[in-house]
Design a protein around this motif. Structure first.
Motif, PDB file in Angstrom:
ATOM      1  N   ALA A  49      -4.233   7.577  -4.100  1.00 35.85           N
ATOM      2  CA  ALA A  49      -3.367   8.385  -4.961  1.00 35.85           C
ATOM      3  C   ALA A  49      -2.552   7.474  -5.869  1.00 35.85           C
ATOM      4  O   ALA A  49      -2.413   7.728  -7.073  1.00 35.85           O
ATOM      5  CB  ALA A  49      -2.451   9.249  -4.108  1.00 35.85           C
ATOM      6  N   TRP A  78      -0.096  14.816  -5.540  1.00 35.76           N
ATOM      7  CA  TRP A  78       0.172  15.125  -4.128  1.00 35.76           C
ATOM      8  C   TRP A  78      -0.877  14.445  -3.274  1.00 35.76           C
ATOM      9  O   TRP A  78      -2.064  14.616  -3.495  1.00 35.76           O
ATOM     10  CB  TRP A  78       0.121  16.636  -3.889  1.00 35.76           C
ATOM     11  CG  TRP A  78       1.108  17.396  -4.697  1.00 35.76           C
ATOM     12  CD1 TRP A  78       0.853  18.176  -5.788  1.00 35.76           C
ATOM     13  CD2 TRP A  78       2.521  17.439  -4.496  1.00 35.76           C
ATOM     14  NE1 TRP A  78       2.033  18.699  -6.268  1.00 35.76           N
ATOM     15  CE2 TRP A  78       3.063  18.268  -5.503  1.00 35.76           C
ATOM     16  CE3 TRP A  78       3.383  16.863  -3.559  1.00 35.76           C
ATOM     17  CZ2 TRP A  78       4.432  18.532  -5.594  1.00 35.76           C
ATOM     18  CZ3 TRP A  78       4.741  17.122  -3.669  1.00 35.76           C
ATOM     19  CH2 TRP A  78       5.255  17.950  -4.669  1.00 35.76           C
ATOM     20  N   SER A  79      -0.439  13.698  -2.267  1.00 31.58           N
ATOM     21  CA  SER A  79      -1.416  13.107  -1.351  1.00 31.58           C
ATOM     22  C   SER A  79      -1.727  14.089  -0.228  1.00 31.58           C
ATOM     23  O   SER A  79      -2.753  13.983   0.423  1.00 31.58           O
ATOM     24  CB  SER A  79      -0.864  11.812  -0.758  1.00 31.58           C
ATOM     25  OG  SER A  79       0.210  12.095   0.109  1.00 31.58           O
ATOM     26  N   ASN A  80      -0.827  15.062  -0.018  1.00 29.29           N
ATOM     27  CA  ASN A  80      -0.944  15.993   1.113  1.00 29.29           C
ATOM     28  C   ASN A  80      -1.068  15.247   2.441  1.00 29.29           C
ATOM     29  O   ASN A  80      -1.830  15.623   3.330  1.00 29.29           O
ATOM     30  CB  ASN A  80      -2.101  16.965   0.925  1.00 29.29           C
ATOM     31  CG  ASN A  80      -1.836  17.926  -0.221  1.00 29.29           C
ATOM     32  OD1 ASN A  80      -0.742  18.452  -0.338  1.00 29.29           O
ATOM     33  ND2 ASN A  80      -2.810  18.128  -1.086  1.00 29.29           N
ATOM     34  N   THR A  81      -0.338  14.162   2.571  1.00 28.92           N
ATOM     35  CA  THR A  81      -0.291  13.392   3.814  1.00 28.92           C
ATOM     36  C   THR A  81       1.140  12.893   3.988  1.00 28.92           C
ATOM     37  O   THR A  81       1.865  12.734   3.011  1.00 28.92           O
ATOM     38  CB  THR A  81      -1.170  12.134   3.746  1.00 28.92           C
ATOM     39  OG1 THR A  81      -0.706  11.327   2.655  1.00 28.92           O
ATOM     40  CG2 THR A  81      -2.622  12.461   3.517  1.00 28.92           C
TER      41      THR A  81
END
Lengths: 309, 380
Positions: free
Chosen positions: B223, B210-213
């Motif tokens: 990532a 997960w890059s969470n972006t």
């Protein structure tokens, strides 16, 4: 073993833009001028570099344009904070906001356009056989080598030359430097401009090597991280190298830990670089609590001849 | 004297900053047309009976993102060409109080407003209640009102086709996927992708980080590199930036993006990826407003409805892969094949969908588990 080699390579590529920006910040702050415009200056560097590359196709020109545009930002900051003696924090914030907006405007025509760019790499095949260090150093791009040499050059400059001594003197005690016959304003101008040029170089690295297409706000906070790293590095170029790669490495480590499925939530791993930076800052502060501060003593204070503070 | 000059300079700076910030959301990028229904710009092709509605689009980003907003903007252009109207566009509207203000301002002189981000849900819901005569269209949300409708593309259908290509292209059975956020939309797309890859290559393993972006090229690149260092030979990305496929091309690894055709970013190693095609739906909606037949709805469009598509294949994709994908696409389009037909097992091996059954649209929209064969975790 491969895991660590890959991690270090990832740390270097993620840390290099930070390193340029931190070195730039150190130059400016050592002369006593706080430079909070890093984020905006990096963005201006990136967008100007992108525009220059799209129009000329020349890497050298793209880098030169980024450095030049960022230098103009530095000139503005120096004019406001040295000549006009404005509040340096406010000027820096204004530059960041201005740079963010201006870069978004300038970047409209090239937004989303891929740059066919490849930074020349320094191939050193004879290094390969050396374990660990060999594979890391054998295939780095020229800007990384430039950042290495800048670290050493700036260290020697600041601590082994009389110009460097002047720089530190102006940052610590401008009144005495003035009495010595040094031009405080000139030294501050030169270093603020040189520092912001390095921040422009950081932006150029981002767009020419790291992510070759312009996107609005593509630095996403790296300028601010650089400012924190200046303090972490204690205004010393050698430690800047460590700080930038520590941050870059933790950034890369987070994703690798996700892949190991050790059960730490990805949100937490994303905080890792910030948490470790805070911890290191605290540790450094604790160790140095009884020693004199390493911060340039006149940092943030405009110099007015004959005026006492 | 210096003080005065200084004050003026700082003020100028502050003003410039304020303008550069405020003018983005406030000033429409395509010139605001005071009288779109004036007929001066009427299209030669369509000349509907009723008065032409005033249409506005609110974007989370800029059309230049090359992804999500880019595709919505193509839909907007299609509307303008079809009806000969000029729509108001407001870019870069952050989700939150700013959005509510923007929708409120637009509602005062528009008939139909499209909001194209999930986070506009509550602002649109609030404003829609105050302006019952204005029609609101919200992409990807789930709250509706008599004058607020939602629409969403079935991204898992083209997601399945990308997975099929990935399963055929991988040589070592290791595929990487950089997820954006652990939300159902992303999770079901990764699941569909994995099921498809397994259908042609049962031993395939899909590693997810997960890059969470949605949009941070530098982080997304990092990532992607973490997966490439693990030796994946196909890399898919869910974000709007092409950073992942660019990193993949540097290593000679097949790459897939999301939302939009990303061929130009990695011409050598690009495969294909899901594309959302909003134009035809936008035209239908505007037409229904003109005809007076508009009603609130929750629309989920797949291949059949023409709302999803896959991007043109990269130039190096083998013909057999293209053929297999096209064949499967025809099946999905004809609804003879269901992406989430059982049996489906989750990561622990527990049966989620029995043989012969299939997930309903409601179940798909709340999917919160990974299927078997995915290496990665969903943070709870």
């Amino acid at each position: 073993m491969d895991f660590f080699v890959n991690l270090v390579i990832a740390a270097i590529s993620s840390g290099t833009p930070l390193l340029f920006a931190v070195l730039g910040g150190i130059l400016s702050e050592r002369s006593g001028v706080v430079f909070l415009g890093a984020e905006g200056t990096m963005l201006i560097g990136a967008v100007v570099s992108c525009l220059a590359f799209v129009h000329t196709g020349s890497l050298t020109l793209a880098i030169a344009a980024a450095v030049g545009a960022a230098g103009a930002f530095g000139l503005a900051h120096a004019f406001l904070s040295v000549t006009l003696r404005a509040n340096q924090i406010v000027c820096g914030l204004a530059l960041t906001l201005f740079g963010t907006g201006l870069s978004a405007y300038l970047g409209k025509p090239v937004a989303g356009q891929a740059l066919a760019v490849s930074m020349p790499r320094v191939k050193l095949p004879w290094l390969e056989p050396i374990p660990f260090v060999g594979p890391i150093l054998a295939n780095l791009d020229i800007l990384v080598w430039l950042s290495f040499s800048l670290v050493i050059a700036l260290y020697l400059y600041m601590y082994k030359t009389s110009w460097g001594l002047h720089l530190r003197a102006v940052g610590d005690n401008p009144a005495t430097s003035d009495a010595m016959g040094l031009s405080v304003d000139r030294i501050r101008y030169v270093h603020v401009i040189a520092g912001s040029m390095l921040m422009g170089l950081a932006g150029a690295y981002l767009i020419l090597v790291y992510s070759p297409n312009w996107m609005e706000g593509m630095t996403s906070g790296r300028g601010w991280i650089a400012i924190a790293l200046i303090i972490l590095a204690g205004w010393n170029p050698l430690y800047a190298l460590g700080g930038a790669y520590l941050f870059g490495g933790l950034d890369a480590l987070g994703f690798r830990l996700q892949l190991m499925e050790i059960g730490i939530p990805s949100y937490f791993l994303k905080m890792l670089p910030y948490i470790v930076t805070i911890l290191v800052l605290m540790a450094a502060g604790w160790r140095g609590r009884n020693k004199p501060s390493i911060e340039p003593k006149a940092l943030g204070v405009p110099y007015v001849r004959e005026q006492r503070f | 004297m210096k003080k005065i000059v200084l004050t003026m300079l700082v003020l100028t700076f502050a003003l410039m900053t304020a303008c550069s910030q405020a003018s983005k959301p406030a000033s429409p990028s395509s010139s605001p047309n005071p009288s779109p229904s004036g007929g001066a710009s009427a299209s030669p092709t369509a000349k509907p009976e009723g008065e032409l509605p005033k249409v506005a689009f609110v974007y989370i980003g800029v059309p230049g993102d090359g992804g999500w907003t880019f595709e919505h903007d193509k839909g907007r252009q299609m509307v303008e060409e079809t009806f000969g109207i000029e729509a108001t566009v407001v870019e870069n509207v952050p989700e939150g109080p700013d959005a509510e203000r923007v929708f409120e301002e637009l509602a005062q002189d528009h008939d139909l407003i499209f909001g194209t981000s999930f986070g506009y849900m509550d602002p649109m819901y609030n404003v829609a209640q105050k302006y019952p005569d204005v029609k609101f269209m919200h992409a990807t949300g789930y709250k509706t009102l008599p004058n607020l409708a939602t629409y969403q593309g079935k991204g898992y259908q083209p997601g399945y086709l990308s997975g099929l290509a990935a399963g055929m292209l991988t040589k070592n059975g290791k595929i990487g996927y950089v997820g954006a956020f652990p939300i159902p939309e992303v999770i079901y797309t990764i699941n569909a992708f994995t099921l498809a890859a397994q259908s042609v290559n049962p031993d395939v393993e899909v590693s997810v980080v997960w890059s969470n972006t949605w949009f941070d090229p530098a982080t997304e690149r990092q990532a992607a590199i973490s997966l490439l260092d693990q030796g994946v030979d196909v890399l898919a990305n869910y974000q709007d930036s092409p950073a992942g496929i660019q990193a993949a091309q540097e290593r000679g690894v097949w790459g897939m993006g999301n939302d939009s055709d990303m061929n130009r970013f990695a011409p050598e190693t690009y495969v294909t990826n899901p594309v959302l095609n909003w134009g035809p739906y936008y035209v239908d909606v505007v037409q229904s407003v003109i005809d007076g037949t508009w009603e609130t709805h929750s629309f989920y469009g797949g291949f059949k409805e023409g709302m999803v598509e896959i991007a043109p294949f990269g130039k190096n994709v083998p013909q057999e892969v293209k053929d297999a994908v096209e064949a499967k696409k025809a099946e999905i389009q004809a609804e003879t094949f269901d992406v989430f037909a059982g049996p489906i097992y989750d990561q622990s091996g527990a049966e989620k969908v029995a043989e012969g059954a299939a997930l309903s649209q409601e179940d798909i929209l709340v999917m919160n588990y990974f299927v078997k064969g995915i290496k990665g975790t969903i943070p709870q």
